[in-house]
Scaffold this active site. Structure first.
Site, mmCIF file in Angstrom:
data_model
loop_
_atom_site.group_PDB
_atom_site.id
_atom_site.type_symbol
_atom_site.label_atom_id
_atom_site.label_comp_id
_atom_site.label_asym_id
_atom_site.label_seq_id
_atom_site.Cartn_x
_atom_site.Cartn_y
_atom_site.Cartn_z
ATOM 1 C CG ASN A 7 -1.953 1.250 1.053
ATOM 2 O OD1 ASN A 7 -1.646 2.351 0.910
ATOM 3 N ND2 ASN A 7 -3.088 0.701 1.587
ATOM 4 C CG HIS A 10 0.840 6.450 4.699
ATOM 5 N ND1 HIS A 10 -0.126 7.465 4.772
ATOM 6 C CD2 HIS A 10 0.244 5.377 5.259
ATOM 7 C CE1 HIS A 10 -1.087 6.758 5.466
ATOM 8 N NE2 HIS A 10 -0.930 5.624 5.899
ATOM 9 C CG HIS A 43 -8.226 4.229 0.631
ATOM 10 N ND1 HIS A 43 -8.694 4.295 2.184
ATOM 11 C CD2 HIS A 43 -9.453 4.334 0.145
ATOM 12 C CE1 HIS A 43 -9.876 4.502 2.420
ATOM 13 N NE2 HIS A 43 -10.414 4.670 1.011
ATOM 14 N NE ARG A 45 -9.303 9.151 3.633
ATOM 15 C CZ ARG A 45 -9.864 8.440 4.467
ATOM 16 N NH1 ARG A 45 -9.462 7.195 5.053
ATOM 17 N NH2 ARG A 45 -10.768 8.976 5.324
ATOM 18 N NE ARG A 49 -7.557 11.722 5.196
ATOM 19 C CZ ARG A 49 -8.092 11.165 6.186
ATOM 20 N NH1 ARG A 49 -7.370 10.526 7.120
ATOM 21 N NH2 ARG A 49 -9.229 11.587 6.580
ATOM 22 C CD GLU A 70 -6.994 -0.369 0.870
ATOM 23 O OE1 GLU A 70 -7.019 1.142 1.503
ATOM 24 O OE2 GLU A 70 -6.142 -0.917 1.342
ATOM 25 C CB THR A 101 -16.729 -1.228 17.784
ATOM 26 O OG1 THR A 101 -16.857 -2.465 17.604
ATOM 27 C CG2 THR A 101 -18.024 -0.548 18.210
ATOM 28 C CD GLU A 151 -7.181 -6.150 3.226
ATOM 29 O OE1 GLU A 151 -7.421 -5.947 2.067
ATOM 30 O OE2 GLU A 151 -6.159 -5.380 3.880
ATOM 31 C CG HIS A 191 -5.213 -1.440 9.597
ATOM 32 N ND1 HIS A 191 -5.570 -0.314 8.973
ATOM 33 C CD2 HIS A 191 -5.064 -0.777 10.972
ATOM 34 C CE1 HIS A 191 -5.456 0.914 9.534
ATOM 35 N NE2 HIS A 191 -5.355 0.623 10.957
HETATM 36 N N1 PXP Z 1 -5.788 -3.131 4.099
HETATM 37 C C1 PXP Z 1 -6.812 -2.205 3.965
HETATM 38 C C2 PXP Z 1 -8.126 -2.450 3.627
HETATM 39 C C3 PXP Z 1 -6.280 -0.771 4.485
HETATM 40 O O1 PXP Z 1 -7.316 0.309 4.247
HETATM 41 C C4 PXP Z 1 -5.287 -0.591 4.833
HETATM 42 C C5 PXP Z 1 -4.827 0.979 5.107
HETATM 43 O O2 PXP Z 1 -5.414 1.493 6.215
HETATM 44 C C6 PXP Z 1 -3.950 -1.403 4.839
HETATM 45 C C7 PXP Z 1 -4.514 -2.675 4.507
HETATM 46 C C8 PXP Z 1 -2.758 -1.210 5.008
HETATM 47 O O3 PXP Z 1 -2.387 -0.655 6.413
HETATM 48 P P1 PXP Z 1 -1.251 -0.189 7.058
HETATM 49 O O4 PXP Z 1 -0.804 0.859 6.314
HETATM 50 O O5 PXP Z 1 -1.538 -0.170 8.438
HETATM 51 O O6 PXP Z 1 -0.228 -1.396 6.691
#
Ligand code: PXP
Length: 252
Positions: A7, A10, A43, A45, A49, A70, A101, A151, A191
Site C-alpha cells: 500500500n 503514504h 485508497h 479517498r 488526502r 480500496e 467498532t 480481507e 492493517h
Molecule cells: N488493508 C486495508 C483495507 C487498508 O485500508 C489499509 C490501510 O489502512 C491497509 C490494508 C494497510 O494498512 P497499514 O498502512 O497499517 O499497513
C-alpha cells in the site's frame, strides 16, 4: 505462496504535505514491484488526502502485477472504479457510520448498500474484496454477497498492548479465516502489520494475500536516508566544483 500487496498511500501523504510532485507514488510502485511486491494497493479517498485520481489512472497503465483499489461504498468512487478497472476493488469504510467498532466495513448495518456496490462492481467484471473485522456475523453477511475475497482487519491484533490480548485477537482472526476459507472465498488480511507482528498472520491457514503500507513506507524512509543524504552532499559538491567557487576557498 502468500501475495504481498504494498500500500503506497503514504508515499502520496508525503507528496501532499507540500502539494508538489514528489515523491511520486507511481515511481514508488515501480520500485516496490522491482523489490518483489505481488500487487500495489491504493485508497482513493473521497477527501483525496493522499492518493489522487491521476495516480490511480497512471498506476492502471504502469502496474505490472495487480492493482488493488480500496474504495468507499460511494457512487462516485464506484463509477471511477468501473472506469479505471483495477484488478481488485476492496470495499472499505470511510464514514463513521459505516465503521464497526473495530474498524471494518459494517456489512450487517448496511447490507443493502454494500450488496448494491458489490453487484455493480461484479456486474462490470471486477473482482471484489470486503474489508471486515474478524466478527462471525459480519463475515457471514459478507460471504452472502458473493465476493471473491474477504480481507480481515488485523488492527486490533496489531494494536494489542498485552500478549494475552494479542493472542485473543489472533485467535479471532484464525477462526474468522476458517469461516472464510470454508466458504471457498479467498482469505486476505491487513492493517497495522509490521516486521515484528506479520509472522503469526502469515501462518494463518490458507492466507492468500497481505496488504501492508505504513510499516513498509516507514522503513523505506529510514533505509533510504543514508543514500539520500549522500546524494545531496554530492549534488552540493558538484555544484561548487563546477562553478569554481570551491577552488578559491582556503580549505578547498
Ligand atoms: N488493508 C486495508 C483495507 C487498508 O485500508 C489499509 C490501510 O489502512 C491497509 C490494508 C494497510 O494498512 P497499514 O498502512 O497499517 O499497513
Amino acid at each position: 505462496m502468500i501475495r504481498l500487496g504494498v500500500n503506497i498511500d503514504h508515499v502520496a501523504t508525503i507528496r501532499q504535505a507540500r502539494g508538489g510532485r514528489e515523491p511520486d507514488p507511481v515511481w514508488a510502485a515501480v520500485l516496490a514491484e522491482l523489490g518483489g511486491a505481488d500487487g500495489i494497493t491504493v485508497h482513493l479517498r473521497e477527501d483525496r488526502r493522499h492518493i489522487q485520481e491521476r495516480d490511480v489512472r497512471l498506476l492502471r497503465s504502469t502496474v505490472r502485477t495487480q492493482l488493488n483499489l480500496e474504495a468507499a461504498v460511494e457512487p462516485t468512487i464506484l463509477d471511477l472504479a468501473v472506469l479505471i478497472r483495477p484488478d481488485q476493488v476492496t470495499l472499505v469504510p470511510e464514514r463513521r457510520e459505516e465503521l464497526t467498532t473495530e474498524g471494518g466495513l459494517d456489512v450487517v448495518g448496511h447490507r443493502q448498500r454494500v450488496a448494491e456496490a458489490v453487484e455493480r462492481l461484479r456486474g462490470a467484471g471486477l473482482e471484489v474484496s470486503l474489508f471486515l473485522d474478524p466478527e462471525p456475523a459480519q463475515i457471514e453477511a459478507g460471504l452472502a454477497l458473493g465476493v471473491h475475497a474477504i480481507e480481515l482487519h488485523t488492527g486490533r491484533y496489531a494494536e494489542a498492548a498485552e500478549p494475552e490480548a494479542a493472542a485473543r485477537e489472533l485467535d479471532a482472526l484464525i477462526r474468522a479465516g476458517r469461516q472464510i476459507v470454508a466458504a471457498g472465498v479467498a482469505l486476505h488480511a491487513g492493517h497495522g502489520l509490521n516486521y515484528q507482528n506479520v509472522g503469526a498472520i502469515a501462518r494463518i491457514d490458507a492466507m492468500r494475500e497481505l496488504n501492508i503500507g505504513h510499516s513498509i513506507v516507514s522503513r523505506a524512509v529510514l533505509v533510504g536516508m543514508e543514500q539520500a543524504v549522500r546524494l545531496m552532499k554530492q549534488a552540493i559538491r558538484e555544484a561548487v566544483v563546477n562553478s569554481g567557487i570551491g577552488s578559491t576557498r582556503p580549505n578547498g
